[in-house]
Write a protein that holds these residues in place. Structure first.
Motif, PDB file in Angstrom:
ATOM      1  N   ALA A 118      36.772  49.160  37.781  1.00  0.00           N
ATOM      2  CA  ALA A 118      37.455  48.469  38.873  1.00  0.00           C
ATOM      3  C   ALA A 118      38.656  47.662  38.379  1.00  0.00           C
ATOM      4  O   ALA A 118      39.411  47.123  39.181  1.00  0.00           O
ATOM      5  N   GLY A 119      38.829  47.564  37.061  1.00  0.00           N
ATOM      6  CA  GLY A 119      39.949  46.824  36.515  1.00  0.00           C
ATOM      7  C   GLY A 119      39.690  45.342  36.324  1.00  0.00           C
ATOM      8  O   GLY A 119      40.612  44.589  36.017  1.00  0.00           O
ATOM      9  N   LEU A 120      38.461  44.902  36.499  1.00  0.00           N
ATOM     10  CA  LEU A 120      38.148  43.483  36.362  1.00  0.00           C
ATOM     11  C   LEU A 120      38.300  42.983  34.929  1.00  0.00           C
ATOM     12  O   LEU A 120      38.623  41.816  34.711  1.00  0.00           O
ATOM     13  N   ALA A 121      38.112  43.852  33.956  1.00  0.00           N
ATOM     14  CA  ALA A 121      38.196  43.436  32.562  1.00  0.00           C
ATOM     15  C   ALA A 121      39.625  43.043  32.181  1.00  0.00           C
ATOM     16  O   ALA A 121      39.834  42.273  31.248  1.00  0.00           O
ATOM     17  N   GLU A 122      40.601  43.549  32.911  1.00  0.00           N
ATOM     18  CA  GLU A 122      42.004  43.263  32.610  1.00  0.00           C
ATOM     19  C   GLU A 122      42.491  41.984  33.278  1.00  0.00           C
ATOM     20  O   GLU A 122      43.590  41.522  32.995  1.00  0.00           O
ATOM     21  N   LEU A 123      41.695  41.411  34.149  1.00  0.00           N
ATOM     22  CA  LEU A 123      42.097  40.219  34.887  1.00  0.00           C
ATOM     23  C   LEU A 123      41.518  38.968  34.238  1.00  0.00           C
ATOM     24  O   LEU A 123      40.429  38.997  33.666  1.00  0.00           O
ATOM     25  N   ASP A 124      42.253  37.885  34.351  1.00  0.00           N
ATOM     26  CA  ASP A 124      41.770  36.603  33.830  1.00  0.00           C
ATOM     27  C   ASP A 124      41.107  35.849  34.980  1.00  0.00           C
ATOM     28  O   ASP A 124      41.736  35.061  35.675  1.00  0.00           O
ATOM     29  N   ILE A 125      39.824  36.143  35.177  1.00  0.00           N
ATOM     30  CA  ILE A 125      39.075  35.558  36.291  1.00  0.00           C
ATOM     31  C   ILE A 125      38.093  34.535  35.725  1.00  0.00           C
ATOM     32  O   ILE A 125      37.294  34.869  34.843  1.00  0.00           O
ATOM     33  N   PRO A 126      38.135  33.303  36.220  1.00  0.00           N
ATOM     34  CA  PRO A 126      37.177  32.296  35.740  1.00  0.00           C
ATOM     35  C   PRO A 126      35.729  32.715  36.042  1.00  0.00           C
ATOM     36  O   PRO A 126      35.459  33.392  37.038  1.00  0.00           O
ATOM     37  N   ASP A 127      34.822  32.316  35.174  1.00  0.00           N
ATOM     38  CA  ASP A 127      33.414  32.688  35.332  1.00  0.00           C
ATOM     39  C   ASP A 127      32.840  32.243  36.675  1.00  0.00           C
ATOM     40  O   ASP A 127      32.078  32.993  37.296  1.00  0.00           O
ATOM     41  N   ASP A 128      33.217  31.050  37.140  1.00  0.00           N
ATOM     42  CA  ASP A 128      32.660  30.590  38.413  1.00  0.00           C
ATOM     43  C   ASP A 128      33.154  31.453  39.574  1.00  0.00           C
ATOM     44  O   ASP A 128      32.406  31.696  40.526  1.00  0.00           O
ATOM     45  N   ALA A 129      34.377  31.962  39.500  1.00  0.00           N
ATOM     46  CA  ALA A 129      34.873  32.858  40.542  1.00  0.00           C
ATOM     47  C   ALA A 129      34.142  34.202  40.499  1.00  0.00           C
ATOM     48  O   ALA A 129      33.805  34.764  41.545  1.00  0.00           O
ATOM     49  N   LEU A 130      33.881  34.700  39.283  1.00  0.00           N
ATOM     50  CA  LEU A 130      33.110  35.943  39.156  1.00  0.00           C
ATOM     51  C   LEU A 130      31.696  35.766  39.673  1.00  0.00           C
ATOM     52  O   LEU A 130      31.164  36.626  40.383  1.00  0.00           O
ATOM     53  N   ASP A 131      31.073  34.638  39.323  1.00  0.00           N
ATOM     54  CA  ASP A 131      29.719  34.360  39.794  1.00  0.00           C
ATOM     55  C   ASP A 131      29.670  34.349  41.312  1.00  0.00           C
ATOM     56  O   ASP A 131      28.762  34.934  41.925  1.00  0.00           O
ATOM     57  N   ALA A 132      30.645  33.705  41.940  1.00  0.00           N
ATOM     58  CA  ALA A 132      30.689  33.626  43.402  1.00  0.00           C
ATOM     59  C   ALA A 132      30.902  35.011  44.015  1.00  0.00           C
ATOM     60  O   ALA A 132      30.250  35.367  44.999  1.00  0.00           O
ATOM     61  N   ALA A 133      31.796  35.789  43.418  1.00  0.00           N
ATOM     62  CA  ALA A 133      32.070  37.135  43.946  1.00  0.00           C
ATOM     63  C   ALA A 133      30.830  38.022  43.838  1.00  0.00           C
ATOM     64  O   ALA A 133      30.502  38.764  44.767  1.00  0.00           O
ATOM     65  N   PHE A 134      30.140  37.944  42.712  1.00  0.00           N
ATOM     66  CA  PHE A 134      28.925  38.746  42.558  1.00  0.00           C
ATOM     67  C   PHE A 134      27.818  38.275  43.500  1.00  0.00           C
ATOM     68  O   PHE A 134      27.057  39.089  44.023  1.00  0.00           O
ATOM     69  N   ALA A 135      27.722  36.979  43.720  1.00  0.00           N
ATOM     70  CA  ALA A 135      26.728  36.458  44.665  1.00  0.00           C
ATOM     71  C   ALA A 135      27.012  36.963  46.074  1.00  0.00           C
ATOM     72  O   ALA A 135      26.090  37.361  46.804  1.00  0.00           O
ATOM     73  N   GLU A 136      28.293  36.976  46.460  1.00  0.00           N
ATOM     74  CA  GLU A 136      28.669  37.498  47.784  1.00  0.00           C
ATOM     75  C   GLU A 136      28.340  38.988  47.887  1.00  0.00           C
ATOM     76  O   GLU A 136      27.826  39.449  48.912  1.00  0.00           O
ATOM     77  N   MET A 137      28.642  39.738  46.824  1.00  0.00           N
ATOM     78  CA  MET A 137      28.367  41.168  46.832  1.00  0.00           C
ATOM     79  C   MET A 137      26.859  41.422  46.920  1.00  0.00           C
ATOM     80  O   MET A 137      26.406  42.282  47.689  1.00  0.00           O
TER      81      MET A 137
END
Length: 82
Positions: free
Chosen positions: A44-63
């Motif tokens: 999905a290209g997420l590895a190339e983005l500089d996404i903070p861990d808390d934003a990733l955690d929230a996105a995965f929780a929503e998913m």
């Protein structure tokens, strides 16, 4: 009557061996799941983005909430089941 303690020890050692086997199996399942999610994130290209861990955690929780709500249906990239 001395056979009882050794028999019990044998049962305990069998249980210990089974616990260790299950721990190893659990570890392998976790590793396989980690690799699966890592492949999906890379694809999905997420590895190339500089996404903070808390934003990733929230996105995965929503998913996760979305999939729990909708059930285990197969969805295409747009989220549309068709």
């Amino acid at each position: 009557m001395q056979t009882k303690p050794s028999r019990r020890a044998s049962k305990v050692s069998d249980i210990d061996a089974e616990i260790e086997r299950l721990r190893e199996r659990r570890k392998q399942v976790i590793l396989k799941d980690n690799e699966r999610f890592a492949r999906a994130a890379i694809k999905a290209g997420l590895a190339e983005l500089d996404i903070p861990d808390d934003a990733l955690d929230a996105a995965f929780a929503e998913m996760a909430a979305r999939f729990r709500k909708n059930g285990p249906k197969a969805h295409g990239p747009s989220g549309d089941p068709n």
